[in-house]
Write a protein that holds these residues in place. Structure first.
Motif: not given
Length: 569
Positions: A34-38, A166-169
């Motif tokens: 569940e890691w977020n963008k930051a 997250n892969f896209n990020l």
């Protein structure tokens, strides 16, 4: 196996399918990914910053594992493990798209999934999930082929949605980094290798799941004095309700995750109100923002969030990615690193205030170099205590924030605080350089001094401090039958002169391997081979006694002062 086995390794050793760690399993009891963008962006920035930083490593800290039941299960570190594999997976696809198919296949086979063509046991996967649907999608996402729907809206599984997001990020972040630094495919290949080999971590493996969980809880119970920090969080929730606070506070915690939050709170309160301490930081903040005023508490939450991001950029310059001037950014990274050698925390409020007020990197670099000048003159050579500059810096931080002083005013105050040239010269002449950090600091000062006063641009010493040898011309432990013992027959006197600034120089490569304890007549022959002019000057002496050491201390003091003056001009 041992009940508890701690081992330091690299990311390459941890993620390698055929490493001693081997396959990893995420047990059912663990929270989903569940890691977020930051959090993802912070790890990515830390890892890719290694590409242009040959001196340092990145530490991923502890990973708690259990070997119960014949498999290796992750009890702490699954979020970092999955994100690291996603980052490797994005590199694999990038290498493949740039025509390096064999390199992409090798990385995939070593770190993601080893394909078995002969054995009936099936492919070996680095990471095993409790849920097969989740696991199969993860490996489909990380396959070399690009045949996965990357629109998270088309999936119901929340973990799979997070994988895709997250892969896209990471793909966007890597594309941006490559474009910004104009990297070719071989440089991309070298970058992923640098990440794998220069990222370190510590695995703590236990023989039972119960012990692994206990170790995880113990490692995360740091005992930091964070009471005020959590009181502030609670006050914000009471004033604004959880829904209004939660997302922003989570961002704040993400920004401060690797630092002592109470240090941030002190720096923040100092910026707002002047000199603050851990004990009074919160009460001082509330002199500016009332807990009973909803609008003021909203303002406080917003400014805390903005300040936490600037604090992250200050403590970890690799996270500052939106710079416009690459030269100013490179100087900023270097200045922050250099400053940390001489001042540990006292500089934080002043630099934080400058960043919060939107000062340019060029202006922040000016402040940093003036602080470094004080650190070297006042704290290192004169050996004043760091707290002697706390009030001055706290006042300047508040002056910047309240716009009471201009950048020119701030620099003038810092310049006046620094010891005069004559005072520094006397301090250098009396300085006894102790082993450890003090020698490392002098190594830095001598490197910068030689570069400033003696070396042309193309010959400057660019070696990292860890690769430079700190040379005692008069050795610390001379042989009993040496000329040194005859010239320095009194042991106490010899120890003092060994630790004088004038008895120190720098050697590069491995020139010191065979000369450290030799007599001066032998050492000087090797000094002549050095491309550093100062070493050639030393070699011109016929002998090296107390007179030569005293004279050189005076001479090198003049050169150090030249460097320090250039630093702030």
């Amino acid at each position: 196996m041992k009940r508890v086995d701690a081992h330091e390794t690299t990311l390459k050793g941890y993620l390698g399918i055929e490493s001693d760690i081997g396959e990893l399993t995420i047990p059912f009891s663990q929270r989903p990914y569940e890691w977020n963008k930051a959090e993802v962006e912070r790890l990515f920035n830390d890892l890719v910053s290694l590409y242009y930083d040959d001196e340092n490593i990145h530490m991923l800290n502890f990973f708690t594992l259990s070997g119960e039941g014949g498999m290796t299960k992750i009890f702490d570190g699954q979020q970092r493990t999955i994100t690291s594999l996603l980052i490797v997976g994005v590199f694999i696809k990038k290498l493949n798209s740039r025509g390096l198919l064999e390199a992409a296949k090798q990385l995939h086979n070593q770190y993601i999934e080893k394909v078995e063509y002969i054995s009936d046991d099936g492919n070996i996967r680095k990471l095993r999930f409790d849920d097969k649907e989740t696991e199969n999608f993860f490996y489909k996402l990380l396959s070399i082929k690009n045949d996965v729907d990357l629109d998270s809206k088309n999936y119901e599984n929340e973990t799979i949605k997070t994988f895709i997001t997250n892969f896209n990020l990471i793909t966007q972040l890597l594309d941006r980094f490559i474009d910004k630094n104009d990297l070719n495919r071989d440089e991309i290949r070298k970058m992923v290798n640098r990440i794998l080999t220069a990222t370190n971590l510590i695995t703590i493996k236990t023989d039972t799941d119960e012990l692994a969980m206990a170790m995880f809880e113990s490692l995360n119970n740091t005992g930091k004095q964070l009471e005020n920090y959590y009181v502030l969080k609670n006050d914000l929730v009471i004033a604004l309700e959880e829904k209004a606070v939660k997302d922003k506070w989570n961002e704040i915690e993400s920004n401060l995750a690797n630092f002592d939050q109470s240090d941030f709170l002190v720096a923040f309160a100092t910026v707002l109100t002047g000199k603050s301490t851990k004990k009074n930081a919160l009460s001082k903040i509330y002199t500016k923002y009332s807990k009973q005023n909803r609008k003021e508490m909203i303002d406080l939450l917003n400014i805390l969030l903005a300040a936490s991001e600037k604090y992250l950029h200050l403590r970890n310059p690799a996270q500052l990615t939106d710079y416009k001037d690459r030269t100013a950014y490179d100087n900023y990274r270097e200045n922050i690193s250099n400053l940390n050698l001489f001042i540990k925390k006292q500089q934080l409020p002043l630099l934080l205030a400058a960043m919060m007020k939107g000062y340019s990197l060029s202006n922040i670099n000016e402040i940093a170099t003036h602080l470094l000048n004080i650190g070297i003159r006042n704290l290192y050579f004169e050996e004043k205590r760091a707290n002697t500059i706390e009030i001055l810096i706290a006042d300047l931080a508040n002056d910047i924030y309240t716009e009471t002083k201009s950048i020119k005013d701030v620099l003038n105050v810092l310049k006046k605080e620094a010891l005069s040239d004559s005072e520094v010269k006397e301090a250098i002449k009396g300085k006894i350089v102790k082993r450890g950090q003090a020698e490392k600091n002098l190594k830095f000062i001598l490197r910068e001094t030689y570069n400033t006063t003696d070396l042309q641009r193309e010959l400057k010493i660019r070696d990292n401090l860890s690769e430079i040898h700190y040379e005692h011309i008069l050795p610390k432990r001379p042989s009993q039958n040496s000329q040194w013992i005859k010239d320095f027959s009194v042991e106490e006197e010899r120890e003092i002169y060994t630790s004088k600034v004038g008895n120190a120089t720098l050697l590069l490569d491995k020139i010191n391997t065979n000369i450290s304890n030799k007599d001066f007549k032998d050492k000087k022959l090797r000094y002549k081979e050095s491309h550093i002019p100062e070493n050639k000057n030393i070699a011109n002496h016929k002998k090296w006694t107390t007179i030569e050491i005293e004279n050189r201390t005076t001479e090198i003091a003049e050169k150090i002062i030249t460097y320090l003056n250039e630093l702030t001009n």
